[in-house]
Design a protein around this motif. Structure first.
Motif, PDB file in Angstrom:
ATOM      1  N   THR B  36       0.843  -1.192   0.000  1.00 43.69           N
ATOM      2  CA  THR B  36       0.000   0.000   0.000  1.00 43.69           C
ATOM      3  C   THR B  36       0.879   1.243   0.000  1.00 43.69           C
ATOM      4  O   THR B  36       1.843   1.320   0.767  1.00 43.69           O
ATOM      5  N   LEU B  37       0.546   2.195  -0.869  1.00 43.69           N
ATOM      6  CA  LEU B  37       1.228   3.488  -0.897  1.00 43.69           C
ATOM      7  C   LEU B  37       0.227   4.558  -0.481  1.00 43.69           C
ATOM      8  O   LEU B  37      -0.940   4.495  -0.862  1.00 43.69           O
ATOM      9  N   PHE B  38       0.709   5.530   0.279  1.00 45.96           N
ATOM     10  CA  PHE B  38      -0.161   6.594   0.787  1.00 45.96           C
ATOM     11  C   PHE B  38       0.613   7.906   0.773  1.00 45.96           C
ATOM     12  O   PHE B  38       1.675   8.003   1.391  1.00 45.96           O
ATOM     13  N   VAL B  39       0.087   8.912   0.064  1.00 50.76           N
ATOM     14  CA  VAL B  39       0.806  10.186  -0.017  1.00 50.76           C
ATOM     15  C   VAL B  39       0.319  11.122   1.091  1.00 50.76           C
ATOM     16  O   VAL B  39      -0.887  11.300   1.289  1.00 50.76           O
ATOM     17  N   ARG B  40       1.274  11.696   1.833  1.00 52.81           N
ATOM     18  CA  ARG B  40       0.968  12.438   3.067  1.00 52.81           C
ATOM     19  C   ARG B  40       0.749  13.927   2.807  1.00 52.81           C
ATOM     20  O   ARG B  40       1.172  14.768   3.600  1.00 52.81           O
ATOM     21  N   HIS B  41       0.097  14.253   1.696  1.00 48.99           N
ATOM     22  CA  HIS B  41      -0.109  15.648   1.310  1.00 48.99           C
ATOM     23  C   HIS B  41      -1.485  15.818   0.680  1.00 48.99           C
ATOM     24  O   HIS B  41      -2.091  14.843   0.244  1.00 48.99           O
ATOM     25  N   THR B  42      -1.935  17.077   0.610  1.00 46.45           N
ATOM     26  CA  THR B  42      -3.259  17.353   0.048  1.00 46.45           C
ATOM     27  C   THR B  42      -3.175  18.150  -1.254  1.00 46.45           C
ATOM     28  O   THR B  42      -4.191  18.631  -1.749  1.00 46.45           O
ATOM     29  N   SER B  43      -1.965  18.281  -1.817  1.00 42.46           N
ATOM     30  CA  SER B  43      -1.819  19.037  -3.063  1.00 42.46           C
ATOM     31  C   SER B  43      -0.939  18.309  -4.076  1.00 42.46           C
ATOM     32  O   SER B  43      -0.363  18.924  -4.972  1.00 42.46           O
ATOM     33  N   CYS B  44      -0.823  16.990  -3.910  1.00 40.02           N
ATOM     34  CA  CYS B  44      -0.208  16.138  -4.928  1.00 40.02           C
ATOM     35  C   CYS B  44      -0.884  14.776  -4.817  1.00 40.02           C
ATOM     36  O   CYS B  44      -1.644  14.542  -3.877  1.00 40.02           O
ATOM     37  N   SER B  45      -0.633  13.912  -5.786  1.00 43.39           N
ATOM     38  CA  SER B  45      -1.357  12.638  -5.855  1.00 43.39           C
ATOM     39  C   SER B  45      -0.416  11.498  -6.200  1.00 43.39           C
ATOM     40  O   SER B  45       0.712  11.715  -6.629  1.00 43.39           O
ATOM     41  N   ASN B 127       5.726  25.313  -7.268  1.00 37.88           N
ATOM     42  CA  ASN B 127       7.037  25.406  -6.611  1.00 37.88           C
ATOM     43  C   ASN B 127       7.607  24.025  -6.285  1.00 37.88           C
ATOM     44  O   ASN B 127       6.855  23.062  -6.156  1.00 37.88           O
ATOM     45  N   PRO B 128       8.940  23.945  -6.135  1.00 34.12           N
ATOM     46  CA  PRO B 128       9.567  22.664  -5.767  1.00 34.12           C
ATOM     47  C   PRO B 128       9.090  22.181  -4.397  1.00 34.12           C
ATOM     48  O   PRO B 128       8.873  22.993  -3.488  1.00 34.12           O
ATOM     49  N   HIS B 129       8.929  20.878  -4.279  1.00 29.73           N
ATOM     50  CA  HIS B 129       8.539  20.277  -3.003  1.00 29.73           C
ATOM     51  C   HIS B 129       9.297  18.970  -2.784  1.00 29.73           C
ATOM     52  O   HIS B 129       9.736  18.325  -3.738  1.00 29.73           O
ATOM     53  N   GLN B 130       9.397  18.604  -1.507  1.00 29.90           N
ATOM     54  CA  GLN B 130       9.904  17.295  -1.125  1.00 29.90           C
ATOM     55  C   GLN B 130       8.670  16.528  -0.628  1.00 29.90           C
ATOM     56  O   GLN B 130       8.117  16.882   0.420  1.00 29.90           O
ATOM     57  N   ARG B 131       8.234  15.507  -1.364  1.00 26.23           N
ATOM     58  CA  ARG B 131       6.975  14.832  -1.034  1.00 26.23           C
ATOM     59  C   ARG B 131       7.245  13.496  -0.358  1.00 26.23           C
ATOM     60  O   ARG B 131       8.170  12.772  -0.739  1.00 26.23           O
ATOM     61  N   GLN B 132       6.423  13.160   0.606  1.00 31.53           N
ATOM     62  CA  GLN B 132       6.570  11.901   1.331  1.00 31.53           C
ATOM     63  C   GLN B 132       5.460  10.918   0.967  1.00 31.53           C
ATOM     64  O   GLN B 132       4.277  11.258   1.056  1.00 31.53           O
ATOM     65  N   VAL B 133       5.877   9.728   0.580  1.00 29.42           N
ATOM     66  CA  VAL B 133       4.934   8.652   0.291  1.00 29.42           C
ATOM     67  C   VAL B 133       5.181   7.519   1.286  1.00 29.42           C
ATOM     68  O   VAL B 133       6.248   6.887   1.261  1.00 29.42           O
ATOM     69  N   ALA B 134       4.216   7.286   2.172  1.00 32.87           N
ATOM     70  CA  ALA B 134       4.335   6.181   3.122  1.00 32.87           C
ATOM     71  C   ALA B 134       4.053   4.876   2.395  1.00 32.87           C
ATOM     72  O   ALA B 134       3.119   4.786   1.597  1.00 32.87           O
ATOM     73  N   ALA B 135       4.876   3.866   2.665  1.00 29.27           N
ATOM     74  CA  ALA B 135       4.702   2.550   2.047  1.00 29.27           C
ATOM     75  C   ALA B 135       4.551   1.498   3.130  1.00 29.27           C
ATOM     76  O   ALA B 135       5.203   1.575   4.179  1.00 29.27           O
ATOM     77  N   HIS B 136       3.685   0.537   2.866  1.00 27.69           N
ATOM     78  CA  HIS B 136       3.380  -0.486   3.844  1.00 27.69           C
ATOM     79  C   HIS B 136       3.259  -1.815   3.109  1.00 27.69           C
ATOM     80  O   HIS B 136       2.571  -1.905   2.089  1.00 27.69           O
ATOM     81  N   PHE B 137       3.961  -2.838   3.607  1.00 24.71           N
ATOM     82  CA  PHE B 137       3.853  -4.178   3.007  1.00 24.71           C
ATOM     83  C   PHE B 137       3.403  -5.158   4.075  1.00 24.71           C
ATOM     84  O   PHE B 137       3.975  -5.227   5.166  1.00 24.71           O
ATOM     85  N   LEU B 138       2.356  -5.889   3.728  1.00 24.91           N
ATOM     86  CA  LEU B 138       1.796  -6.872   4.641  1.00 24.91           C
ATOM     87  C   LEU B 138       1.929  -8.238   3.952  1.00 24.91           C
ATOM     88  O   LEU B 138       1.360  -8.459   2.885  1.00 24.91           O
ATOM     89  N   ALA B 139       2.721  -9.122   4.567  1.00 23.90           N
ATOM     90  CA  ALA B 139       2.975 -10.421   3.950  1.00 23.90           C
ATOM     91  C   ALA B 139       1.791 -11.359   4.168  1.00 23.90           C
ATOM     92  O   ALA B 139       1.163 -11.356   5.230  1.00 23.90           O
ATOM     93  N   THR B 140       1.492 -12.160   3.150  1.00 21.57           N
ATOM     94  CA  THR B 140       0.515 -13.231   3.292  1.00 21.57           C
ATOM     95  C   THR B 140       1.095 -14.290   4.213  1.00 21.57           C
ATOM     96  O   THR B 140       2.223 -14.747   3.984  1.00 21.57           O
ATOM     97  N   PRO B 141       0.372 -14.652   5.275  1.00 24.39           N
ATOM     98  CA  PRO B 141       0.905 -15.692   6.183  1.00 24.39           C
ATOM     99  C   PRO B 141       1.097 -17.006   5.424  1.00 24.39           C
ATOM    100  O   PRO B 141       0.278 -17.363   4.582  1.00 24.39           O
ATOM    101  N   VAL B 142       2.204 -17.703   5.723  1.00 17.09           N
ATOM    102  CA  VAL B 142       2.464 -19.006   5.055  1.00 17.09           C
ATOM    103  C   VAL B 142       2.047 -20.164   5.934  1.00 17.09           C
ATOM    104  O   VAL B 142       1.815 -20.010   7.119  1.00 17.09           O
TER     105      VAL B 142
END
Lengths: 142, 142, 142
Positions: B36-45, B127-142
């Motif tokens: 899952t990717l999630f962008v932590r801003h309200t003016s980029c996508s 204007n230039p920005h430094q954007r943060q994208v939170a990433a989350h990986f959830l493994a399928t249980p084996v």
């Protein structure tokens, strides 16, 4: 871990419920994982947007009203699904453009929202509604 | 398993970071699961779109500029949240239309992207920005 | 638990495959968890919308055709990615506006869809296609 949030609406616009979600995560002792929200309707949406200046919500509502006018507007005279009122089919259209589901990582019990991000129910119908948002939290295995 | 990707932007347009995500999954030894990717801003996508012909990115930027012109454009004179510049409220609108979160299944360590799909940060501010994208990986249980 | 649904399309419009998803969950014995769908293409979309009155699908198709006309339409003469036909770049644009991924909580083996919600593949190309939708189910640990 699942629940359903109930959001009462009284006309088109944005209704914030960030606090309900963060309280639920805290009360359930959520730590690290993934939160998913899913709205169980086809005429309202979920939205994550700025919660600082309320004018942003006013402008969002105004933009989408212009992008998708009521079916009684001359520019929308091609619509055929109109018997539930002029705001009905435009509500379905807006609910197609805006999110039905959202996923937010959770770290140390908190959603990783940015500073200005709030979670909203975006109501597209004119009449009052009681809206259901299903919430699901999946913990990262330790 | 979580991280934050940092994407540096210099004006409106699409910035691909597919490789950062696939490298992270590989380095962490991810196998089967859900990214899952999630962008932590309200003016980029976030956006998943074609990464073969760069003209697609040019046209996407051009379309959204026309769909949501700057607040100094006569057609947008109803906007009230304008004090942060003519690209500010349009950025919030575009960030409502385009994804804030994306979920991609991962199989045998690789995202199940189609042949032509790349992952982009879509910057809506001038204007230039430094954007943060939170990433989350959830493994399928084996 | 992952699979790929194949959806055959014959022109622009909505193709429901809710039943394929719910059957898969039942056949696999899914209980509580999170379902994610991801479409592996850049010129079609996923959509959850009303499945009661078929006119809603007609109107949705009509709205998006007007919002993003073909590249041979005078209003779209700024598009440069046009060599794959007049429906190609508009398809990429629609596929940016509409969802590429969807997440739906699953409770007691059933997606928590609202009464009128169906799951659709929204085809944006004119020619027939065989579309792939990756599906991923992650069970809540018991």
């Amino acid at each position: 871990m699942q629940t359903v949030f109930s959001v009462r609406t009284s006309g088109q616009g944005l209704y914030e419920f960030t606090h309900s979600v963060s309280s639920w995560l805290r009360d359930e002792g959520a730590a690290d994982g993934l939160l998913t929200l899913f709205v169980r309707h086809t005429s309202c949406s979920l939205l994550i947007q700025e919660n600082a200046d309320p004018d942003v919500q006013v402008d969002l509502k105004a933009f989408f009203e212009r992008l998708v006018p009521g079916s009684d507007h001359p520019s929308m005279n091609y619509l055929v699904h109109t018997y539930e009122g002029p705001d009905d089919m435009p509500a379905h259209i807006k609910a197609s453009i805006l999110p039905v589901s959202l996923s937010v990582p959770v770290s140390a019990g908190r959603m990783v929202l940015g500073t200005w991000q709030g979670i909203y129910l975006f109501e597209h119908r004119a009449n009052p509604h009681q809206r259901q948002v299903a919430a699901h939290f999946l913990a990262t295995p330790v």
